[in-house]
Write a protein that holds these residues in place. Structure first.
Motif, short mmCIF file in Angstrom:
data_model
loop_
_atom_site.label_atom_id
_atom_site.label_comp_id
_atom_site.label_asym_id
_atom_site.label_seq_id
_atom_site.Cartn_x
_atom_site.Cartn_y
_atom_site.Cartn_z
N CYS A 129 0.79 -0.96 0.14
CA CYS A 129 0.50 -0.18 -0.40
C CYS A 129 0.34 1.21 -0.23
O CYS A 129 2.42 1.75 0.11
CB CYS A 129 -1.02 0.10 1.27
N LEU A 130 0.28 2.45 -0.61
CA LEU A 130 0.94 3.82 0.17
C LEU A 130 1.61 4.83 1.42
O LEU A 130 0.47 3.47 2.46
CB LEU A 130 0.46 4.54 -0.90
N ARG A 131 2.09 5.28 1.80
CA ARG A 131 2.59 5.45 3.34
C ARG A 131 2.70 6.76 3.18
O ARG A 131 3.37 7.60 1.99
CB ARG A 131 3.84 5.17 3.33
N ASN A 132 1.50 7.90 3.77
CA ASN A 132 1.89 9.00 3.95
C ASN A 132 2.73 10.02 4.77
O ASN A 132 2.66 9.64 5.82
CB ASN A 132 0.18 9.75 4.27
N THR A 133 3.25 10.55 4.01
CA THR A 133 5.37 11.11 5.17
C THR A 133 4.28 12.17 5.85
O THR A 133 5.60 12.72 6.43
CB THR A 133 5.88 10.44 4.39
N ASN A 134 3.50 13.34 5.37
CA ASN A 134 3.30 14.37 5.69
C ASN A 134 2.43 14.59 6.24
O ASN A 134 2.00 13.10 7.37
CB ASN A 134 2.61 14.95 4.52
N ALA A 135 1.66 15.22 7.03
CA ALA A 135 0.85 15.62 8.24
C ALA A 135 -0.31 15.01 7.87
O ALA A 135 -0.77 15.73 7.20
CB ALA A 135 0.55 17.18 8.63
N ILE A 136 -0.84 14.26 8.92
CA ILE A 136 -2.20 13.39 8.55
C ILE A 136 -3.33 13.76 8.15
O ILE A 136 -3.97 14.01 7.12
CB ILE A 136 -2.61 11.78 9.20
N PRO A 137 -3.22 15.49 9.39
CA PRO A 137 -4.58 15.84 9.44
C PRO A 137 -4.74 17.09 7.83
O PRO A 137 -5.43 17.67 8.32
CB PRO A 137 -4.25 16.66 10.65
N LYS A 138 -3.76 17.29 7.52
CA LYS A 138 -3.65 17.81 6.30
C LYS A 138 -4.75 18.95 6.03
O LYS A 138 -5.47 19.33 5.42
CB LYS A 138 -2.13 17.92 5.44
N TYR A 139 -5.85 17.41 5.09
CA TYR A 139 -6.21 17.43 4.18
C TYR A 139 -7.79 16.81 4.77
O TYR A 139 -8.85 16.82 4.03
CB TYR A 139 -6.54 16.57 2.70
N MET A 140 -7.72 17.11 5.60
CA MET A 140 -9.14 16.94 6.78
C MET A 140 -10.17 17.64 6.71
O MET A 140 -9.83 18.96 6.57
CB MET A 140 -8.80 16.15 8.48
N PRO A 141 -10.77 17.45 6.96
CA PRO A 141 -12.82 19.20 7.22
C PRO A 141 -12.10 19.77 8.16
O PRO A 141 -11.51 19.23 9.63
CB PRO A 141 -14.04 18.56 6.58
N ASN A 142 -11.79 21.14 8.21
CA ASN A 142 -11.90 21.94 9.03
C ASN A 142 -13.95 22.27 10.03
O ASN A 142 -15.09 21.26 8.97
CB ASN A 142 -12.28 23.22 8.97
N LEU A 143 -14.16 22.55 11.15
CA LEU A 143 -15.33 22.47 11.63
C LEU A 143 -16.94 22.89 10.84
O LEU A 143 -18.16 22.42 10.51
CB LEU A 143 -15.77 23.30 13.01
N PRO A 144 -16.98 23.72 9.66
CA PRO A 144 -18.10 23.82 9.29
C PRO A 144 -18.07 23.15 7.89
O PRO A 144 -18.96 22.86 7.50
CB PRO A 144 -17.34 25.44 8.36
N GLN A 145 -16.61 22.64 7.44
CA GLN A 145 -16.74 21.45 6.74
C GLN A 145 -17.51 19.98 7.57
O GLN A 145 -18.35 19.83 6.34
CB GLN A 145 -15.83 21.18 6.35
N ILE A 146 -17.44 20.13 8.66
CA ILE A 146 -17.51 19.00 9.34
C ILE A 146 -19.28 19.28 8.99
O ILE A 146 -20.31 18.03 8.89
CB ILE A 146 -17.08 18.35 10.50
N LYS A 147 -19.99 20.41 10.03
CA LYS A 147 -21.48 20.45 9.60
C LYS A 147 -21.57 19.94 7.93
O LYS A 147 -23.29 19.63 8.15
CB LYS A 147 -21.79 21.28 10.23
N ALA A 148 -20.99 20.91 7.27
CA ALA A 148 -21.94 20.98 6.02
C ALA A 148 -22.12 19.61 5.62
O ALA A 148 -22.94 18.53 4.65
CB ALA A 148 -20.80 20.89 4.61
N ILE A 149 -20.72 18.60 5.28
CA ILE A 149 -20.67 16.71 6.06
C ILE A 149 -21.68 16.50 6.09
O ILE A 149 -22.71 15.39 5.20
CB ILE A 149 -18.86 16.61 5.95
N LEU A 150 -22.40 16.28 7.46
CA LEU A 150 -23.26 15.63 7.66
C LEU A 150 -24.48 16.16 7.82
O LEU A 150 -25.77 15.16 7.52
CB LEU A 150 -22.62 15.91 9.11
N GLN A 151 -24.55 17.08 7.41
CA GLN A 151 -25.90 17.61 6.87
C GLN A 151 -26.50 17.35 5.21
O GLN A 151 -27.48 16.94 5.04
CB GLN A 151 -25.80 19.42 6.61
N VAL A 152 -24.90 17.07 4.63
CA VAL A 152 -25.50 16.30 3.07
C VAL A 152 -25.63 15.01 3.48
O VAL A 152 -26.26 13.58 2.77
CB VAL A 152 -24.42 16.80 1.82
N TYR A 153 -25.06 13.95 4.51
CA TYR A 153 -24.35 12.69 4.16
C TYR A 153 -25.27 11.89 5.92
O TYR A 153 -25.45 10.75 5.76
CB TYR A 153 -22.85 11.95 4.33
N SER A 154 -25.57 12.89 6.69
CA SER A 154 -26.50 12.07 7.84
C SER A 154 -27.42 11.08 8.33
O SER A 154 -28.11 11.71 7.03
CB SER A 154 -26.58 13.03 8.68
#
Length: 549
Positions: free
Chosen positions: A232-257
């Motif tokens: 498999c591949l390995r991420n050698t960068n900071a893992i959270p770099k491409y994670m959603p911020n708080l407004p994006q989390i709320k938007a994701i849950l609005q769409v997919y909850s």
């Protein structure tokens, strides 16, 4: 028309592409390309540290066979199409034919500055690992599966397939520098023939800090081999770099909850934790059982040290009237408790949505043609269940959903789910046991005879009513966990009953030959069903910092 003739006709139609095999699945509503701004979430590509990758989810079919595998429908192999300029293929994609085409493989681009030791190199040659030319199977002609021979210091992360015995071009695929790869393991079964397997692979080490990245390729190998021949591949960068911020989390849950349907005969409904505490739930301490303490609405007076030593436990109200009332829960107060975490090297966001039930009802077993309520067996105070959404950090698309089911659970592709109100998955809570399933059915646990019936009803819970209780990777947006989240002891008392006595009560209604069957069922019950101690909360579960089992 006989069943056999129907099957043959189905195969003919599929092969002629009148009804395409693996008909392409898309989510019911378009995935937005305008998530709230900030960060690198859903930007299309992810930099793993000198290796830029993106998802390829459109394919050209290379080959298929039409028998064996899941549901005896065979499987197909594809190559990614429309690969962006500058990106290279890392391997082919494969899946069983019993579900719509909905997958991806990563394609990669070298963005390192190390010209003497680039992130990607062409293979030196190929090894033929399998071909179907001599097999008497219903197939689209012969297929040849090749393993790239990587240069020293590099590793193959996928296979190349051809329809002739001629080796592929060395420019067809790229191998990856070793420090950008990680060990992988076989995962789901795709197809087999004569002790040769086609299997999906995933990183061996998975968790919120694990760097392994799933490529989406498959491995083809002899069934006797324990370790995959690819990485498999390995991420050698900071893992959270491409994670959603708080407004994006709320938007994701609005769409997919998700929306959960309880069984029409359900007696024990979910509630909010606050409702449970505010309606008489009590905290007991070992040695002081005669003087339990009322729990504050947010659980602030619960022990906060990370111990599970049996010294404390939670129970229902002491008086019988309130106890029976609180047992039944309060659906209108129920909300989901959300934990957001990086997964698969930060290429995915896992959103675990926890639901609390004040009480879990008795288990039900099927013994031959009879369904038997198991009395006290299976009953316990406090029940935590969850589903987990797996969202791509490349584009914000919902890829998979995990359904917790007693001691285990199961992942399902989005293509296998029911949806309503756009992209909101619909799922079902089983009668009394509250295990989660993607469809209404009579589900039998582990083939041991425990029924987990699910059905549509008017009693539904929209998990979009939620409280975000944890997202550890967030730095600028601090999420304050409720005090009860850090309570590590049992959410129910230890139950003292004699299993043999309970069995005798049930067996007196059974013919002699069925008594041993029932005994065998009870002896093989999962610990979560045959529970004599109260369950622990979400933060104690292995999946809190690891992957779902």
């Amino acid at each position: 028309m006989t069943k056999r003739r129907k099957t043959n006709l189905w195969k003919i139609i599929q092969k002629n592409q009148a009804l395409p095999i693996n008909s392409i699945f898309k989510l019911p509503a378009p995935v937005t390309n305008s998530w709230p701004p900030g960060g690198n979430f859903a930007s299309g590509t992810i930099d793993l540290g000198g290796l830029q990758v993106c998802e390829a989810s459109t394919f050209n079919k290379v080959w298929g066979t039409y028998g064996g595998g899941p549901d005896d429908q065979g499987f197909s192999i594809f190559e990614p199409s429309g690969v962006p300029k500058g990106f290279s293929m890392l391997g082919s994609y494969s899946q069983p034919n019993n579900k719509p085409l909905f997958g991806y493989v990563l394609v990669a681009k070298d963005v390192s500055t190390n010209t003497s030791n680039p992130s990607l190199k062409q293979p030196l040659d190929y090894t033929l690992v399998w071909n179907s030319a001599s097999l008497e199977i219903d197939q689209d002609g012969p297929i040849y599966v090749w393993l790239p021979i990587a240069p020293n210091g590099y590793k193959a992360v996928g296979h190349v397939v051809t329809t002739t015995p001629t080796k592929p071009s060395l420019e067809k695929i790229m191998c990856v520098r070793l420090d950008l790869t990680d060990q992988c393991e076989t995962n789901s079964f795709i197809w087999d023939s004569d002790n040769f397997n086609f299997l999906d692979v995933r990183p061996s080490n998975r968790g919120i800090q694990a760097p392994g990245v799933r490529v989406g390729t498959f491995v083809a190998q002899n069934a006797s081999l324990n370790s995959p021949s690819i990485a498999c591949l390995r991420n050698t960068n900071a893992i959270p770099k491409y994670m959603p911020n708080l407004p994006q989390i709320k938007a994701i849950l609005q769409v997919y909850s998700p929306v959960m349907s309880l069984h029409p005969d359900e007696e024990f409904f979910p509630s909010s934790v606050e409702w449970f505490f505010s309606n008489g739930a009590l905290l007991y301490k070992k040695g002081q059982e005669s003087s339990p303490v009322p729990i504050s609405p947010n659980g602030a007076n619960l022990p906060q040290d990370p111990n599970d030593d049996g010294a404390y436990w939670v129970d229902l109200p002491a008086d019988s009237t309130n106890k029976d009332r609180v047992k039944k829960g309060d659906l209108k107060s129920a909300i989901s408790y959300v934990h957001v975490k990086p997964m698969l090297g930060g290429t995915f966001t896992d959103i675990s949505m926890w639901v609390f039930y004040p009480f879990n009802g008795a288990a039900r077993a099927i013994v031959d043609f009879l369904t038997i309520d198991l009395g006290k067996i299976g009953e316990h105070v406090g029940d935590w269940e969850h589903v987990t959404l797996r969202v791509s950090n490349f584009n914000g698309e919902l890829k998979h959903v995990y359904f917790s089911q007693h001691r285990k659970g199961a992942w399902f592709d989005s293509s296998q789910l029911e949806f309503q109100s756009g992209n909101k998955p619909l799922y079902y809570s089983s009668l009394h046991a509250h295990a989660s399933y993607p469809h209404a059915a009579r589900n039998i646990t582990d083939k041991i005879g425990i029924r987990n019936d699910t059905a549509m009803s008017d009693s539904v819970m929209d998990l979009g009513a939620f409280q975000l209780v944890s997202a550890e990777y967030l730095v600028s947006d601090v999420v304050e966990p409720p005090p009860w989240l850090n309570y590590f002891r049992e959410w129910g008392p230890k139950i003292y009953y004699n299993v043999d006595e309970e069995l005798k009560k049930l067996e007196k209604f059974l013919p002699g030959k069925l008594k041993s069957t029932l005994e065998n069922i009870v002896k093989n019950l999962p610990s979560e069903v045959l529970r004599q101690e109260g369950p622990t909360g979400p933060k104690v579960k292995d999946s809190w910092s690891g992957d779902e089992r």
